[in-house]
Design an enzyme around this catalytic site. Structure first.
Site, PDB file in Angstrom:
ATOM      1  N   SER A 213     -21.030  47.606  12.978  1.00 20.95           N
ATOM      2  CA  SER A 213     -21.221  46.502  12.014  1.00 20.95           C
ATOM      3  C   SER A 213     -22.320  45.545  12.475  1.00 20.95           C
ATOM      4  CB  SER A 213     -19.915  45.748  11.784  1.00 20.95           C
ATOM      5  OG  SER A 213     -19.309  45.400  13.011  1.00 20.95           O
ATOM      6  N   HIS A 243     -14.325  52.627  13.310  1.00 23.49           N
ATOM      7  CA  HIS A 243     -14.685  51.233  13.624  1.00 23.49           C
ATOM      8  C   HIS A 243     -13.536  50.347  13.135  1.00 23.49           C
ATOM      9  CE1 HIS A 243     -17.162  47.928  14.700  1.00 23.49           C
ATOM     10  NE2 HIS A 243     -18.012  47.892  13.703  1.00 23.49           N
ATOM     11  N   HIS A 289     -12.290  53.545  24.292  1.00 23.59           N
ATOM     12  CA  HIS A 289     -13.395  52.766  23.720  1.00 23.59           C
ATOM     13  C   HIS A 289     -14.704  53.335  24.228  1.00 23.59           C
ATOM     14  CE1 HIS A 289     -16.053  49.337  22.854  1.00 23.59           C
ATOM     15  NE2 HIS A 289     -15.179  49.037  21.918  1.00 23.59           N
ATOM     16  N   ARG A 298      -9.276  41.704  24.510  1.00 30.49           N
ATOM     17  CA  ARG A 298      -8.832  41.233  23.188  1.00 30.49           C
ATOM     18  C   ARG A 298      -7.406  41.707  22.946  1.00 30.49           C
ATOM     19  NH1 ARG A 298     -13.531  43.723  19.599  1.00 30.49           N
ATOM     20  NH2 ARG A 298     -12.911  45.496  20.891  1.00 30.49           N
ATOM     21  N   ASP A 347      -7.360  47.312  18.623  1.00 35.09           N
ATOM     22  CA  ASP A 347      -6.733  47.835  17.399  1.00 35.09           C
ATOM     23  C   ASP A 347      -5.268  48.185  17.614  1.00 35.09           C
ATOM     24  OD1 ASP A 347      -9.248  47.792  16.114  1.00 35.09           O
ATOM     25  OD2 ASP A 347      -9.763  49.686  17.084  1.00 35.09           O
TER      26      ASP A 347
HETATM   27  C1  MLT Z   1     -15.842  46.359  17.952  1.00 27.60           C
HETATM   28  O1  MLT Z   1     -15.186  45.315  18.088  1.00 27.60           O
HETATM   29  O2  MLT Z   1     -16.924  46.365  17.376  1.00 27.60           O
HETATM   30  C2  MLT Z   1     -15.248  47.632  18.425  1.00 27.60           C
HETATM   31  O3  MLT Z   1     -14.515  47.485  19.612  1.00 27.60           O
HETATM   32  C3  MLT Z   1     -16.220  48.761  18.443  1.00 27.60           C
HETATM   33  C4  MLT Z   1     -17.346  48.706  19.446  1.00 27.60           C
HETATM   34  O4  MLT Z   1     -17.466  47.810  20.257  1.00 27.60           O
HETATM   35  O5  MLT Z   1     -18.164  49.651  19.395  1.00 27.60           O
END
Ligand code: MLT
Length: 407
Positions: A213, A243, A289, A298, A347
């Site tokens: 994103s 994602h 990850h 987190r 997540d």
């Molecule tokens: C994020 O928060 O964007 C996800 O953990 C995915 C990432 O870091 O690639």
């Protein structure tokens, strides 16, 4: 790529302007009216990422009021579009459409078309658009949720005297005042839910620049597309199951697993179930990850939220299973030996907490993620234009070139 607001260390996890989540929780102001109980406000994080300075309580309060003033109405044409979308349209499609429609009022785009601004001024208009976009998200999110659960009828109202996360919670129908409170939550539960939104939105703002994103927003913005078009493209990427949609997979997994085991407390059964999944070549969602090699800080922050409210979560089998899994799954995955990172990521905890408070529409979780993620990539977009970064244009090669390189 250049990305200034956050860095992601495989061992230490995300840092916001060099500060860990716990440091941010100690430093960044929350809502002063909650006397120490409030999580820090995403507005504090926005100020911090944009300026590199920890805001004072007064500065955070000023930004809270500024966003609330800018965000108290959606543009009429956006509202009309949102009212006319099929009510069962994917919530992330609704979000991307709503955001892209607001490009009609982009100040950057208007000035650029007029040809009256020079390169050195771009950032100021990108900044205005970024703040307007972020401030529109509570109403837009509320509109999408009411579309999917309440036939478009509002579930709460926008309160211009309250913070951004409170208004997200309120428009989801989840505050004690200002909302229909369809879940019949107590005042304390409503306050906790608002703090869950603050925490969730405060720590999901950014995850360095390479995630889909953030990178997409930066890439599209590098063509001088305005912030609305850039971020709605980022939202399209966030909608992918690898994602932002991953939190939904975790909730499904936990609910299904609970229906097949006797109790989340039964460690042996949990372990056996996980082996069964791995042996049938399925993945355990919420674990691993691309960059992290330690438990996601987190995730740990969300777990602390649960530990601080033990009574609230004691009877929730899914939350209890989420906790048990975080002890058992890393051992199973390490023994299985096929993953570089056997630890829980964010997540594995986030969706199940929204689910606990009654947000049962799994596809919708990612819209709340989309509210949060606006803050990091749009801050970077302002800096991209301030620093005059060029269009992003990686060179590509064909298969023959790769063959000859290999030879
Ligand atoms: C994020 O928060 O964007 C996800 O953990 C995915 C990432 O870091 O690639």
């Amino acid at each position: 790529m250049f990305w200034d607001g956050t860095t992601l260390d495989p061992q230490e996890g995300i840092k916001f302007r060099g500060k860990t989540i716990q440091e941010c929780q100690n430093l960044l102001p929350g809502d002063p009216r909650e006397k120490g109980k409030s999580e820090f406000l995403p507005e504090s994080m926005l100020w911090f990422l944009m300026t590199g300075q920890v805001p004072t309580v007064q500065q955070t309060g000023g930004l809270v009021r500024e966003l609330a003033q800018r965000g108290k109405n959606l543009p009429v044409y956006t509202e009309r579009i949102m009212d006319n979308l099929p009510k069962d349209m994917h919530p992330m499609t609704q979000l991307a459409i709503g955001l892209a429609s607001m490009n009609k009022s982009s100040l950057f785009s208007a000035k650029y078309q007029e040809g009256t601004i020079g390169k050195g001024d771009y950032w100021e208009y990108v900044y205005e658009d970024a703040l307007n976009l972020i401030s529109a998200l509570p109403l837009l999110t509320g509109k999408i949720y009411s579309n999917i659960v309440n036939d478009g009828e509002p579930l709460g109202q926008f309160n211009p005297d309250r913070d951004w996360s409170y208004n997200i919670a309120s428009l989801l129908g989840m505050t004690f005042r200002d909302s229909v409170n369809k879940q019949h939550m107590t005042a304390d539960q409503c306050e906790d839910f608002t703090n869950l939104v603050r925490l969730y939105c405060g720590i999901h703002v950014d995850h360095e620049g390479g995630n889909v994103s953030a990178h997409t927003t930066h890439l599209v913005g590098s063509a001088l597309s305005d912030p609305y078009l850039s971020y709605s493209s980022g939202i399209m990427g966030l909608a992918g199951p690898l994602h932002g949609l991953a939190a939904q997979e975790v909730v499904r997994f936990l609910v299904e697993m609970n229906s097949e085991i006797e109790s989340p407390e039964n460690e042996k059964q949990v372990e056996e179930y996980l082996w069964k999944i791995l042996k049938s070549n399925r993945v355990i969602p919420g674990y691993g990850h691309a960059v992290l090699r330690k438990p996601d800080p987190r995730f740990e922050a969300m777990l602390r939220f649960v530990e601080d409210r033990q009574q609230e979560f004691a009877q929730d089998k899914n939350v209890q299973l989420m906790k048990k899994m975080s002890q058992v799954a890393p051992k199973v995955l390490a023994k299985h030996g096929k993953t570089k990172n056997p630890f829980p990521n964010v997540d594995s905890a986030s969706g199940i907490l929204f689910h606990h408070y009654g947000i049962q529409e799994l596809l919708f979780f990612t819209v709340i993620f989309g509210c949060s993620r606006s803050i990091g990539p749009l801050t970077q977009l302002v800096w991209d234009r301030a620093l005059g970064l060029p269009i992003e244009r990686p060179k590509s090669v064909d298969l023959n070139t790769i063959r000859s390189l290999c030879k």
